[in-house]
Design an enzyme around this catalytic site. Structure first.
Site, PDB file in Angstrom:
ATOM      1  N   LYS A 209       0.678  -1.376  -0.049  1.00  0.00           N
ATOM      2  CA  LYS A 209      -0.295  -0.705  -0.006  1.00  0.00           C
ATOM      3  C   LYS A 209       1.037   1.040   0.257  1.00  0.00           C
ATOM      4  O   LYS A 209       1.054   2.357  -0.559  1.00  0.00           O
ATOM      5  CB  LYS A 209      -1.053  -0.021   1.494  1.00  0.00           C
ATOM      6  N   GLU A 215      10.768  -5.190   4.471  1.00  0.00           N
ATOM      7  CA  GLU A 215      10.995  -6.427   3.560  1.00  0.00           C
ATOM      8  C   GLU A 215      10.097  -6.058   2.552  1.00  0.00           C
ATOM      9  O   GLU A 215      11.118  -7.053   1.480  1.00  0.00           O
ATOM     10  CB  GLU A 215       9.301  -7.262   4.855  1.00  0.00           C
ATOM     11  N   GLY A 269      -4.604  -2.387   4.876  1.00  0.00           N
ATOM     12  CA  GLY A 269      -3.888  -2.806   4.692  1.00  0.00           C
ATOM     13  C   GLY A 269      -4.844  -4.278   4.722  1.00  0.00           C
ATOM     14  O   GLY A 269      -4.966  -5.082   4.138  1.00  0.00           O
ATOM     15  N   ARG A 270      -5.243  -5.334   6.035  1.00  0.00           N
ATOM     16  CA  ARG A 270      -5.616  -5.874   7.048  1.00  0.00           C
ATOM     17  C   ARG A 270      -7.540  -5.879   6.638  1.00  0.00           C
ATOM     18  O   ARG A 270      -7.873  -7.557   6.330  1.00  0.00           O
ATOM     19  CB  ARG A 270      -5.387  -5.644   8.413  1.00  0.00           C
ATOM     20  N   GLU A 355      -4.534  -7.382  15.076  1.00  0.00           N
ATOM     21  CA  GLU A 355      -3.294  -5.608  15.144  1.00  0.00           C
ATOM     22  C   GLU A 355      -4.767  -4.249  15.022  1.00  0.00           C
ATOM     23  O   GLU A 355      -4.224  -3.106  15.348  1.00  0.00           O
ATOM     24  CB  GLU A 355      -2.949  -5.323  13.534  1.00  0.00           C
ATOM     25  N   HIS A 386      -4.411 -33.707  19.146  1.00  0.00           N
ATOM     26  CA  HIS A 386      -3.033 -34.289  19.524  1.00  0.00           C
ATOM     27  C   HIS A 386      -2.085 -32.973  20.383  1.00  0.00           C
ATOM     28  O   HIS A 386      -1.096 -33.560  19.481  1.00  0.00           O
ATOM     29  CB  HIS A 386      -2.649 -35.135  18.791  1.00  0.00           C
ATOM     30  N   LYS A 513       9.991  -0.791  14.166  1.00  0.00           N
ATOM     31  CA  LYS A 513      10.446  -0.296  12.761  1.00  0.00           C
ATOM     32  C   LYS A 513      11.497   0.305  12.953  1.00  0.00           C
ATOM     33  O   LYS A 513      12.816   0.709  12.068  1.00  0.00           O
ATOM     34  CB  LYS A 513       9.438   0.068  11.840  1.00  0.00           C
TER      35      LYS A 513
HETATM   36  O1  F6P Z   1       3.414  -3.154   9.378  1.00  0.00           O
HETATM   37  C1  F6P Z   1       1.944  -2.606   9.875  1.00  0.00           C
HETATM   38  C2  F6P Z   1       1.206  -3.081   8.328  1.00  0.00           C
HETATM   39  O2  F6P Z   1       1.615  -2.031   7.984  1.00  0.00           O
HETATM   40  C3  F6P Z   1       0.341  -3.896   8.286  1.00  0.00           C
HETATM   41  O3  F6P Z   1      -0.559  -2.782   8.126  1.00  0.00           O
HETATM   42  C4  F6P Z   1      -0.059  -3.765   6.330  1.00  0.00           C
HETATM   43  O4  F6P Z   1      -0.822  -4.718   6.170  1.00  0.00           O
HETATM   44  C5  F6P Z   1       1.970  -3.976   6.777  1.00  0.00           C
HETATM   45  O5  F6P Z   1       2.669  -2.940   6.917  1.00  0.00           O
HETATM   46  C6  F6P Z   1       2.120  -4.217   4.891  1.00  0.00           C
HETATM   47  O6  F6P Z   1       1.952  -2.625   4.215  1.00  0.00           O
HETATM   48  P1  F6P Z   1       2.488  -1.916   3.157  1.00  0.00           P
HETATM   49  O7  F6P Z   1       1.242  -2.982   2.233  1.00  0.00           O
HETATM   50  O8  F6P Z   1       2.092  -0.794   3.066  1.00  0.00           O
HETATM   51  O9  F6P Z   1       3.855  -2.426   2.840  1.00  0.00           O
END
Ligand code: F6P
Length: 522
Positions: A209, A215, A269-270, A355, A386, A513
Site C-alpha cells: 500500500k 521487507e 492493509g488488513r 492489529e 493431539h 521499525k
Molecule cells: O506494519 C504493519 C503494516 O502497516 C500492516 O498494517 C500492513 O498490512 C503491512 O504493514 C504492509 O504494509 P504495506 O502494504 O504498506 O507494505
C-alpha cells in the site's frame, strides 16, 4: 462524522453485566440446557448457507439481553452506519474505512468527499478481470514471449496474509498457475522460493500500500536483481506488476504505468484482500471465483447492516467475546477450523484482530481501564486434538473456542468427512459436558484399571462447562469463505467499537521499525 465516544464501562448494561457476573456463582451450561429445551434453536442463527450455534456459552437469557443492551447503549447502529457510509471513522489517520465498498454489488453510489468511489472500484475490478484473463489464457507473455506459469506475490502483513490464506484455502478451485508468497525479509526464504523459478515465465506482483515497507522493498529489489541476471531493465514491464497507492515509488522501481493496480487510503492493509491486493487470488482462481468471494462478503455485509443484533452473526460473536474478555478476564480465544484448507486462517485472523484491537487508549485519548483486544490463536482440527486441546479441556485457563466446519467435503470422501465432523462436534460437546467424578468412577470401575480407581479418578475428571461457538457452512466455496472472513472483520469492528478504541490504525507497529532502522544505521 466521527464515531461516538462512549466509555462502555459507564453504561447501565456494563454495570448489569458486572453485577450478573459477580452475583451469580458459575453459570452451568448443562442446567441452562435442562431448563430450556429450546436453547439450541434460540441461540442458533442461520443465514444463507451459514449457521452459528452459540448455545454452548455461559450466557443466560438475561446476560444475553444485557449484551444486546450494551450494543444499543454504545449506539453500535450509528457506528455501523458511519462505517458503511464512508465517514472518516479512522480518525487518527483522518481516513474513511470503506473495504465494504470493494465488494458492494448494490449498484448504489458510495460518496467520499463528494466523489463516488464505486467508479474507481469498478474500474480496478475491470482491469483485474482483463489482466487475469490474459494471464490465465496465456495471452499475457513474459519478456521472452512465453506464457506465465508462476506467480510470486511479494508483500507482508495485509499485503500477504489475506491473499496467501485465500489461495491456500481455495486451492481446490485453482487453475494451472503456480502461486508463491514471499513476505519475510529472511533472504533464505526468498532464495528458496525463487531458486526453481524461471524468470521468463514468472510474474512478480509487488503488493505494498505504501511502497515503503522495508521487507517488501528489500525482497522486491533482490528478486529484481535476480531477474536482471537474465533480462534487461526494459523487460521489467513484462514480468513485474505492482499494487499500491504510492505511484511515484512504483514507477521509480521500474514498473510500467499499465502494470499498476491502484488501491486507496480508505482501505486498511488488513482489510485489503478485496481490492487489487487480491490480484494473486484472482490469478490463481480465476476472476469469477474472486468475484464469488466478494459476493460472499457482500452477503455478510448486508446481514451485518440489517439483521437485529440478537440475530446478527458478527454482533453476537463480538458480544460473546466481550463477555468473556471483560468479565471473565479471559485473555485468549482459539479458532479451530476443521478443514486443512484453512490452515492459514489463524495467522490471517491474528493480524485482523490483534492489529486492529491491540490498543490501550480510548477514543478520548485516555488510557483504558478495561481489557481490549484478545489473543487469537489456533490451528486445524483434528491436528489440535493431539496437541494443545489437552490444555483447553483440562487446563486451568478458560479459553473460549470457535469451531469452524463444513457439511460437505470437496472431494466427497465420505468415510473421512464423517470422521472429521464427528470429531468436530465431539470436541464442542466434550468441552461443554465434561465428565463428572461419578461418570469417571463408573468408567474406571468397568475398565481393566478398576483396582486403581482411588489413584486415577482425579485425573479422569473433566470439569466441562467450557464455552464454544460452532460455525458451520454447507461447503468450502469462494462465497462461503468470503462470508466467513467478512464475519470476522465485522466482529473485530464491533469489539473495537464497543471498547471505544480506534480499530483502523496501527501505530503500535512503528516503534520496532524505527529501532530496526536505527540499528541498521549504526
Ligand atoms: O506494519 C504493519 C503494516 O502497516 C500492516 O498494517 C500492513 O498490512 C503491512 O504493514 C504492509 O504494509 P504495506 O502494504 O504498506 O507494505
Amino acid at each position: 462524522m466521527a464515531l461516538k465516544n462512549i466509555n462502555p464501562t459507564k453504561t447501565q448494561a456494563w454495570k448489569k453485566l458486572s453485577d450478573a457476573y459477580n452475583s451469580t456463582s458459575t453459570i452451568e451450561m448443562k442446567s441452562l440446557f435442562r431448563q430450556d429445551n429450546n436453547r439450541k434453536e434460540k441461540y442458533t442463527i442461520a443465514y444463507n448457507n451459514f449457521t452459528l450455534d452459540f448455545s454452548k456459552n455461559r450466557i443466560t437469557d438475561e446476560i444475553f439481553q444485557y449484551l444486546i443492551d450494551l450494543a444499543n447503549e454504545t449506539d453500535l447502529a450509528d457506528g455501523i452506519q458511519k462505517m458503511f457510509s464512508g465517514d472518516k471513522i479512522n480518525e487518527t489517520e483522518n481516513r474513511a474505512v470503506l473495504h465494504t465498498a470493494l465488494r458492494s454489488f448494490s449498484g448504489k453510489e458510495i460518496l467520499l468527499d463528494g466523489t463516488n468511489v464505486m467508479l474507481e472500484v469498478k474500474e480496478t475490478l475491470e482491469k483485474m478481470k482483463n489482466f487475469t484473463n490474459d494471464v490465465v489464457s496465456g495471452k499475457f507473455k513474459g519478456y521472452t514471449g512465453k506464457s506465465i506459469t508462476d506467480i510470486v506475490n511479494i508483500g507482508i502483513g495485509g499485503s500477504d496474509l489475506g491473499p496467501r490464506m485465500v489461495v491456500d484455502a481455495l486451492q481446490y478451485y485453482k487453475n494451472h498457475l503456480k502461486t508463491h508468497f514471499i513476505s519475510n525479509i529472511d533472504g533464505d526464504h526468498v532464495m528458496e522460493t525463487i531458486k526453481n523459478l524461471d524468470p521468463e515465465t514468472t510474474l512478480f506482483i509487488i503488493v505494498s500500500k505504501t511502497f515503503t515497507t522495508q521487507e517488501t522493498l528489500t525482497n522486491a529489489l533482490t528478486v529484481k536483481k535476480w531477474f536482471l541476471q537474465s533480462a534487461k531493465e526494459s523487460d521489467i514491464k513484462h514480468n513485474f506488476v505492482a499494487v499500491s497507492t504510492n505511484l511515484s515509488k512504483v514507477y521509480e522501481f521500474g514498473i510500467d504505468k499499465d502494470n499498476v493496480f491502484t488501491m486507496w487510503d480508505w482501505v486498511g492493509g488488513r482489510y485489503s484482500m478485496w481490492s487489487a491486493v487480491g490480484l494473486s487470488i484472482s490469478l490463481a482462481l480465476g476472476f469469477d471465483n474472486f468475484k464469488q468471494l466478494l459476493k460472499g462478503a457482500y452477503e455478510m455485509d448486508n446481514h451485518f447492516k440489517t439483521a437485529p443484533f440478537e440475530k446478527n452473526i458478527p454482533v453476537v460473536l463480538a458480544l460473546i467475546s466481550i463477555w468473556y474478555n471483560n468479565f471473565y478476564n479471559t485473555d485468549a480465544e482459539v479458532v479451530i477450523p476443521y478443514s486443512q484448507y484453512l490452515s492459514q486462517l489463524v495467522p490471517y485472523l491474528q493480524q485482523l484482530s490483534m492489529e486492529s484491537n491491540g490498543k490501550s487508549v480510548d477514543r478520548d485519548g485516555s488510557s483504558v481501564a478495561y481489557q481490549t483486544g484478545n489473543i487469537i490463536w489456533g490451528n486445524t482440527g483434528t491436528n489440535v486434538q493431539h496437541a494443545f486441546m489437552q490444555l483447553v479441556h483440562q487446563g486451568t485457563k478458560l479459553i473460549p473456542v470457535d469451531f469452524i466446519g463444513f457439511d460437505e467435503s470437496l472431494y466427497g470422501n465420505e468415510d473421512h468427512h464423517v470422521k472429521l465432523m464427528a470429531n468436530f462436534y465431539a470436541q464442542s460437546e466434550a468441552l461443554y459436558l465434561g465428565k463428572t467424578k461419578e461418570e469417571a468412577h463408573l468408567e474406571l470401575k468397568l475398565s481393566k484399571n478398576h483396582d486403581k480407581i482411588g489413584q486415577l479418578l482425579p485425573f479422569k475428571v473433566f470439569e466441562g462447562n467450557k464455552p464454544s461457538n460452532v460455525l458451520v457452512f454447507d461447503k468450502l466455496t469462494p462465497k462461503s469463505l468470503g462470508m466467513l472472513i467478512a464475519s470476522y472483520e465485522h466482529k473485530t469492528f464491533v469489539q473495537g467499537y464497543i471498547w471505544n478504541i480506534y480499530s483502523f490504525d496501527q501505530f503500535g507497529v512503528e516503534l520496532g521499525k524505527e529501532m530496526a532502522n536505527k540499528l541498521l544505521k549504526n
